[in-house]
Design an enzyme around this catalytic site. Structure first.
Site, PDB file in Angstrom:
ATOM      1  N   GLU A   1      33.956  -5.781 -30.669  1.00  0.00           N
ATOM      2  CA  GLU A   1      34.759  -5.552 -32.082  1.00  0.00           C
ATOM      3  C   GLU A   1      33.841  -4.563 -32.854  1.00  0.00           C
ATOM      4  OE1 GLU A   1      37.609  -6.211 -32.610  1.00  0.00           O
ATOM      5  OE2 GLU A   1      38.057  -7.828 -31.553  1.00  0.00           O
TER       6      GLU A   1
ATOM      7  N   TYR B   1      37.762  -8.010 -41.131  1.00  0.00           N
ATOM      8  CA  TYR B   1      38.277  -7.967 -39.753  1.00  0.00           C
ATOM      9  C   TYR B   1      37.588  -8.396 -38.667  1.00  0.00           C
ATOM     10  CZ  TYR B   1      39.532  -6.474 -35.339  1.00  0.00           C
ATOM     11  OH  TYR B   1      39.941  -6.348 -33.912  1.00  0.00           O
TER      12      TYR B   1
ATOM     13  N   ASP C   1      43.720  -5.574 -38.506  1.00  0.00           N
ATOM     14  CA  ASP C   1      43.266  -4.072 -38.256  1.00  0.00           C
ATOM     15  C   ASP C   1      44.152  -3.011 -38.826  1.00  0.00           C
ATOM     16  OD1 ASP C   1      45.088  -3.871 -36.402  1.00  0.00           O
ATOM     17  OD2 ASP C   1      43.496  -3.133 -34.897  1.00  0.00           O
TER      18      ASP C   1
ATOM     19  N   CYS D   1      60.287  -0.668 -28.926  1.00  0.00           N
ATOM     20  CA  CYS D   1      59.733  -1.649 -29.806  1.00  0.00           C
ATOM     21  C   CYS D   1      60.611  -2.987 -29.788  1.00  0.00           C
ATOM     22  CB  CYS D   1      59.493  -1.079 -31.226  1.00  0.00           C
ATOM     23  SG  CYS D   1      58.814  -2.471 -32.181  1.00  0.00           S
TER      24      CYS D   1
ATOM     25  N   CYS E   1      63.258  -4.419 -37.772  1.00  0.00           N
ATOM     26  CA  CYS E   1      62.281  -3.340 -38.589  1.00  0.00           C
ATOM     27  C   CYS E   1      62.994  -2.939 -40.010  1.00  0.00           C
ATOM     28  CB  CYS E   1      61.665  -2.378 -37.645  1.00  0.00           C
ATOM     29  SG  CYS E   1      60.553  -1.400 -38.650  1.00  0.00           S
TER      30      CYS E   1
END
Ligand code: SF4
Length: 298
Positions: free
Chosen positions: A45, A128, A146, A210, A216
Site C-alpha cells: 500500500e 486510506y 482511494d 461497466c 450509473c
C-alpha cells in the site's frame, strides 16, 4: 447539486464483476498473505500510493525478499532503504516506511497493528492506508477510499464527472454503501478500486464494459461536464521533482562514496533549481552533506 445516493442494490453487480475479472496481482494471492501477512499488505500500500502497479510489482518482491518483517527492516540503514526504493518516486515514502517499521517493532512487538487508530499513529499512514491494511490484511469492515473509488462514487452515485476535493464525506458515503457482511464488504472495497483503475478511468471511462452502467447516475445524465476540482499535477519535465530525482539517482549510483558538491549535476541547466533540490533532499532526510560532499544518509 449532487444527486441522492444510489440504493445499495444498484451497486451489487460490482462484486460479481470483480470476482470474475479482477487482475491477478501479487498482494491478492493467498500465498502472499501466508508469507508476508499484514506487513506485505502495508508495504504494497505504501508503494501503490503514487506509483503504477507495473512499477511496484518487481520492487515489492525485492523489498519483501530483503526485509520480510518489520523487525528486519527496522535494522536497515537509511541509505539501504533509499537505495532499495530505487525509481519508485516520491522517496520520502521510503523514509516513512522505515520509520513505521521501527515503530511497529518498538510499540507493537513487530506485529502490524490491526486497529485503525493504531495504524493511523504510524509514520506515513493516512486514512486510506490504515483502512486498507485493516480490511485487506485483517479482513475487518471499514470503508477504503482511494482516488479510483472516489471517481467511481462521484460518477455512479453522485452524477459528477470527477470527484471533488477529498473529505470525510467520501468515507461516509462509502460506508453507507458497504454490504453488512464482513467478507462481502472487503470485496466491495476492492471492487470499487478495481473498477476505477481499469474501467471507470479518469480520462476515458469504458461505460460499455461497466457492471454499473444500468444504474450509473452520470451515464444516465448523458455524461455531462460537471467541472473538475482536482489539483493539476505540474509537469515532471523541468520540475524541481525532476532535479531531486536526478540528484538522488547520482547519490544512489555513487553510494557508499560521497559526491563532491562541485560534481553534483554541474551541467544542470538551472543551477538554482539544482541547489534547491540538494537543500530539500537534505531537509527531508534523504541526503546528508559534510560541507564539501553530498551522500546518502548513514
Ligand atoms: S457507467 Fe461509466 S461512468 Fe458510470 S461507473 Fe461505469 S464506467 Fe464509470
Amino acid at each position: 447539486m449532487p444527486l441522492p445516493p444510489a440504493p445499495l442494490e444498484s451497486m451489487s453487480p460490482l462484486t460479481s464483476w470483480y470476482r470474475s475479472t479482477a487482475r491477478d496481482l501479487p498482494w491478492r494471492r493467498p500465498e502472499f498473505h501466508d508469507e508476508y501477512g499484514a506487513w506485505g499488505v502495508l508495504v504494497s500500500e505504501f508503494m501503490l500510493q503514487q506509483t503504477p502497479v507495473t512499477r511496484v510489482i518487481p520492487r515489492l518482491e525485492a523489498w519483501l525478499d530483503r526485509w520480510p518483517t518489520p523487525a528486519a527492516m527496522a535494522t536497515a540503514s537509511t541509505a539501504d532503504v533509499v537505495q532499495q526504493w530505487a525509481n519508485l518516486g516520491y522517496p520520502r515514502r521510503a523514509l516513512w516506511l522505515h520509520r513505521a517499521a521501527v515503530e511497529i517493532t518498538d510499540r507493537h512487538g513487530g506485529i502490524v497493528p490491526r486497529e485503525v487508530d493504531q495504524l493511523l499513529a504510524l509514520s506515513g499512514i493516512g486514512d486510506y492506508t490504515a483502512r486498507a491494511v485493516a480490511v485487506f490484511a485483517y479482513g475487518d469492515r471499514h470503508p477504503v477510499v482511494d482516488t479510483n473509488t472516489r471517481r467511481v462514487l462521484a460518477r455512479a452515485v453522485e452524477g459528477r464527472a470527477q470527484p471533488g476535493t477529498p473529505s470525510r464525506r467520501d468515507l461516509e458515503l462509502m460506508a453507507s454503501l458497504l454490504p453488512e457482511d464482513v467478507t462481502a464488504a472487503a470485496v466491495f472495497n476492492a471492487a470499487a478500486m478495481e473498477l476505477g483503475a481499469t474501467v471507470c478511468t479518469a480520462r476515458a471511462p469504458r461505460c460499455e464494459l461497466c457492471p454499473l452502467a444500468d444504474s450509473c447516475a452520470w451515464l444516465a445524465a448523458g455524461r455531462p461536464d460537471t467541472g473538475d476540482e482536482r489539483r493539476r499535477q505540474a509537469a515532471y519535465e523541468g520540475s524541481d521533482r525532476q532535479a531531486r530525482g536526478a540528484v538522488l539517482r547520482l547519490l544512489r549510483a555513487m553510494d557508499p562514496e560521497a559526491v563532491p558538491l562541485e560534481a553534483v549535476l554541474p551541467e544542470w541547466p538551472d543551477t538554482g533549481q539544482r541547489d534547491r533540490a540538494i537543500d530539500s533532499l537534505i531537509a527531508d532526510g534523504l541526503a546528508e552533506a559534510d560541507g564539501s560532499a553530498l551522500f546518502l544518509p548513514r
